[in-house]
Design a protein around this motif. Structure first.
Motif, PDB file in Angstrom:
ATOM      1  N   GLY A 117       0.838  -1.196   0.000  1.00 36.32           N
ATOM      2  CA  GLY A 117       0.000   0.000   0.000  1.00 36.32           C
ATOM      3  C   GLY A 117       0.866   1.237   0.000  1.00 36.32           C
ATOM      4  N   ALA A 118       0.236   2.378   0.119  1.00 35.56           N
ATOM      5  CA  ALA A 118       0.964   3.646   0.103  1.00 35.56           C
ATOM      6  C   ALA A 118       1.874   3.810   1.314  1.00 35.56           C
ATOM      7  CB  ALA A 118      -0.025   4.806   0.035  1.00 35.56           C
ATOM      8  N   THR A 119       1.476   3.235   2.477  1.00 35.34           N
ATOM      9  CA  THR A 119       2.256   3.455   3.699  1.00 35.34           C
ATOM     10  C   THR A 119       2.628   2.179   4.445  1.00 35.34           C
ATOM     11  OG1 THR A 119       0.253   3.767   5.021  1.00 35.34           O
ATOM     12  CG2 THR A 119       1.264   5.747   4.072  1.00 35.34           C
ATOM     13  N   THR A 146       3.911  -7.545   8.801  1.00 40.49           N
ATOM     14  CA  THR A 146       3.588  -6.232   8.275  1.00 40.49           C
ATOM     15  C   THR A 146       4.662  -5.249   8.699  1.00 40.49           C
ATOM     16  OG1 THR A 146       2.242  -5.676  10.205  1.00 40.49           O
ATOM     17  CG2 THR A 146       1.082  -6.622   8.316  1.00 40.49           C
ATOM     18  N   TRP A 147       4.836  -4.191   7.913  1.00 42.86           N
ATOM     19  CA  TRP A 147       5.709  -3.102   8.311  1.00 42.86           C
ATOM     20  C   TRP A 147       5.335  -1.849   7.544  1.00 42.86           C
ATOM     21  CZ3 TRP A 147       7.273  -7.283   5.523  1.00 42.86           C
ATOM     22  CH2 TRP A 147       7.967  -7.100   4.341  1.00 42.86           C
ATOM     23  N   GLY A 148       5.785  -0.713   8.065  1.00 41.61           N
ATOM     24  CA  GLY A 148       5.456   0.580   7.484  1.00 41.61           C
ATOM     25  C   GLY A 148       4.907   1.508   8.542  1.00 41.61           C
ATOM     26  N   LEU A 149       3.939   2.335   8.146  1.00 44.28           N
ATOM     27  CA  LEU A 149       3.323   3.302   9.056  1.00 44.28           C
ATOM     28  C   LEU A 149       2.084   2.682   9.697  1.00 44.28           C
ATOM     29  CD1 LEU A 149       3.108   6.187  10.212  1.00 44.28           C
ATOM     30  CD2 LEU A 149       1.777   6.767   8.169  1.00 44.28           C
ATOM     31  N   SER A 150       2.063   2.656  11.017  1.00 40.67           N
ATOM     32  CA  SER A 150       0.920   2.099  11.735  1.00 40.67           C
ATOM     33  C   SER A 150       0.159   3.211  12.437  1.00 40.67           C
ATOM     34  CB  SER A 150       1.377   1.065  12.762  1.00 40.67           C
ATOM     35  OG  SER A 150       0.266   0.525  13.440  1.00 40.67           O
ATOM     36  N   THR A 151      -1.029   3.499  11.935  1.00 38.15           N
ATOM     37  CA  THR A 151      -1.937   4.430  12.604  1.00 38.15           C
ATOM     38  C   THR A 151      -3.268   3.713  12.764  1.00 38.15           C
ATOM     39  OG1 THR A 151      -2.584   5.390  10.490  1.00 38.15           O
ATOM     40  CG2 THR A 151      -0.849   6.517  11.691  1.00 38.15           C
ATOM     41  N   GLY A 178      -4.006   1.055  14.259  1.00 40.81           N
ATOM     42  CA  GLY A 178      -3.900  -0.397  14.127  1.00 40.81           C
ATOM     43  C   GLY A 178      -3.768  -0.893  12.701  1.00 40.81           C
ATOM     44  N   ALA A 179      -3.328  -0.050  11.775  1.00 39.04           N
ATOM     45  CA  ALA A 179      -3.279  -0.408  10.351  1.00 39.04           C
ATOM     46  C   ALA A 179      -2.400  -1.625  10.046  1.00 39.04           C
ATOM     47  CB  ALA A 179      -2.797   0.785   9.529  1.00 39.04           C
ATOM     48  N   LEU A 180      -1.402  -1.895  10.874  1.00 40.68           N
ATOM     49  CA  LEU A 180      -0.513  -3.031  10.623  1.00 40.68           C
ATOM     50  C   LEU A 180      -0.990  -4.314  11.286  1.00 40.68           C
ATOM     51  CD1 LEU A 180       3.029  -1.405  10.940  1.00 40.68           C
ATOM     52  CD2 LEU A 180       1.677  -1.813   8.885  1.00 40.68           C
ATOM     53  N   GLY A 197      -2.298  -3.945  16.773  1.00 40.46           N
ATOM     54  CA  GLY A 197      -3.076  -3.405  17.879  1.00 40.46           C
ATOM     55  C   GLY A 197      -3.002  -1.887  17.880  1.00 40.46           C
ATOM     56  N   PRO A 198      -4.036  -1.243  18.396  1.00 36.69           N
ATOM     57  CA  PRO A 198      -4.089   0.223  18.373  1.00 36.69           C
ATOM     58  C   PRO A 198      -3.039   0.893  19.254  1.00 36.69           C
ATOM     59  CG  PRO A 198      -5.935  -0.663  19.612  1.00 36.69           C
ATOM     60  CD  PRO A 198      -5.224  -1.836  18.990  1.00 36.69           C
ATOM     61  N   GLU A 199      -2.500   0.166  20.222  1.00 34.11           N
ATOM     62  CA  GLU A 199      -1.502   0.763  21.108  1.00 34.11           C
ATOM     63  C   GLU A 199      -0.127   0.863  20.449  1.00 34.11           C
ATOM     64  OE1 GLU A 199      -1.512  -3.566  21.551  1.00 34.11           O
ATOM     65  OE2 GLU A 199      -3.108  -2.136  21.772  1.00 34.11           O
ATOM     66  N   LYS A 200       0.095   0.127  19.359  1.00 30.68           N
ATOM     67  CA  LYS A 200       1.381   0.174  18.651  1.00 30.68           C
ATOM     68  C   LYS A 200       1.241   1.109  17.456  1.00 30.68           C
ATOM     69  CE  LYS A 200       4.187  -3.706  19.521  1.00 30.68           C
ATOM     70  NZ  LYS A 200       4.896  -4.836  18.939  1.00 30.68           N
ATOM     71  N   GLN A 201       1.611   2.365  17.649  1.00 29.54           N
ATOM     72  CA  GLN A 201       1.507   3.387  16.622  1.00 29.54           C
ATOM     73  C   GLN A 201       2.906   3.862  16.255  1.00 29.54           C
ATOM     74  OE1 GLN A 201      -1.619   5.308  15.833  1.00 29.54           O
ATOM     75  NE2 GLN A 201      -2.954   4.048  17.048  1.00 29.54           N
ATOM     76  N   GLY A 202       3.093   4.303  15.033  1.00 30.01           N
ATOM     77  CA  GLY A 202       4.370   4.855  14.601  1.00 30.01           C
ATOM     78  C   GLY A 202       4.876   4.170  13.354  1.00 30.01           C
ATOM     79  N   VAL A 203       6.166   4.347  13.097  1.00 28.85           N
ATOM     80  CA  VAL A 203       6.797   3.769  11.911  1.00 28.85           C
ATOM     81  C   VAL A 203       7.573   2.531  12.325  1.00 28.85           C
ATOM     82  CG1 VAL A 203       8.456   4.152  10.063  1.00 28.85           C
ATOM     83  CG2 VAL A 203       6.963   6.011  10.794  1.00 28.85           C
ATOM     84  N   PHE A 204       7.313   1.422  11.630  1.00 32.22           N
ATOM     85  CA  PHE A 204       8.010   0.156  11.874  1.00 32.22           C
ATOM     86  C   PHE A 204       8.773  -0.196  10.600  1.00 32.22           C
ATOM     87  CE2 PHE A 204       4.562   0.345  14.839  1.00 32.22           C
ATOM     88  CZ  PHE A 204       5.075  -0.199  16.000  1.00 32.22           C
ATOM     89  N   PRO A 205      10.091   0.096  10.553  1.00 34.06           N
ATOM     90  CA  PRO A 205      10.863  -0.124   9.327  1.00 34.06           C
ATOM     91  C   PRO A 205      11.222  -1.591   9.057  1.00 34.06           C
ATOM     92  CG  PRO A 205      12.279   0.767  11.030  1.00 34.06           C
ATOM     93  CD  PRO A 205      10.880   0.736  11.589  1.00 34.06           C
ATOM     94  N   LEU A 206      11.058  -2.458  10.049  1.00 43.69           N
ATOM     95  CA  LEU A 206      11.378  -3.881   9.885  1.00 43.69           C
ATOM     96  C   LEU A 206      10.110  -4.714  10.038  1.00 43.69           C
ATOM     97  CD1 LEU A 206      14.645  -4.021  12.018  1.00 43.69           C
ATOM     98  CD2 LEU A 206      14.451  -3.880   9.531  1.00 43.69           C
ATOM     99  N   PRO A 207      10.041  -5.890   9.396  1.00 43.50           N
ATOM    100  CA  PRO A 207       8.846  -6.737   9.484  1.00 43.50           C
ATOM    101  C   PRO A 207       8.480  -7.088  10.934  1.00 43.50           C
ATOM    102  CG  PRO A 207      10.310  -7.551   7.786  1.00 43.50           C
ATOM    103  CD  PRO A 207      11.057  -6.483   8.523  1.00 43.50           C
TER     104      PRO A 207
END
Length: 66
Positions: free
Chosen positions: A9-11, A24-29, A31-33, A36-46
């Motif tokens: 996807g885009a992010t 999953t990896w990328g931008l998590s807002t 719970g997009a990844l 869970g909703p408590e893990k927000q931010g950028v995850f550069p690794l799987p």
């Protein structure tokens, strides 16, 4: 990691492995990844998404257990 299916996807990126594990990896807002909703931010690794039961064993489709 043997990739059986990939979605981009885009992010964020999602990969289902030959062992039916979902990463999953990328931008998590919001719970997009799937982490869970408590893990927000950028995850550069799987990140392994738990439980792997979200992946259908035959076709690799994501299954909504909620």
């Amino acid at each position: 990691m043997e990739a059986r299916d990939v979605a981009v996807g885009a992010t964020h990126i999602a990969v289902v492995t030959g062992k039916n594990e979902l990463y999953t990896w990328g931008l998590s807002t919001c719970g997009a990844l799937g982490l869970g909703p408590e893990k927000q931010g950028v995850f550069p690794l799987p990140q392994l998404v738990i439980p792997p039961a979200h992946v259908h064993p035959e076709n690799g489709w994501l299954v909504d257990l909620g």
